[in-house]
Design a protein around this motif. Sequence first.
Motif: not given
Length: 174
Positions: A62-70, A92-103
């Motif tokens: 996603r446009s924000a730092d460390h954010q991903y949509e799965v 069904m499409d089920y989505a989550g927005v995650f903040h992921v750091e240090n990977v």
Amino acid sequence: MAENQQENGATESAGAAAPVKMNVLAQFVRDLSFENILAQKGSQGEVQPDVQVQVNLDAKKRSADHQYEVVMKLKIESKSKGTDTTLFILEMDYAGVFHVENVPEEQLHPFLLIECPRMLFPFARRIVSDITRDGGFPPLNLEMIDFVQLYRNEIARRQKQQAATGGGEQKLDA
């Protein structure tokens, strides 16, 4: 100056050992469709369902730092054993927005397509159960999905496809 270099080295070492941080910022149903074909055609006695479940995963930055949509895409089709008549179809499409750091970068793709869906699955499972029950069928409780094996199968499929086409390098989307 030497003191500064020591501090920077210590900071870099501490940064490399920083624990993985993951937060679920949001989760939602992006798309949902349920067709009760049995009710539309009219039921004809007892049916023995044969349920097929297809799972596809997608992840993007996603446009924000460390954010991903799965996004977990489920397609569930129930057919009557013997007659092969479709009873219902659930997509069904089920989505989550995650903040992921240090990977580490080389581990980010598997992390997004294994660990993030593990977090989403119990919620998607409940929705599937509720929809099938509300749609006039017994609640469908999905079995646990092995996201590690699903990821390995997809990597193997893509490598096989790449070898078959003799094409250049193929990028895995994350």
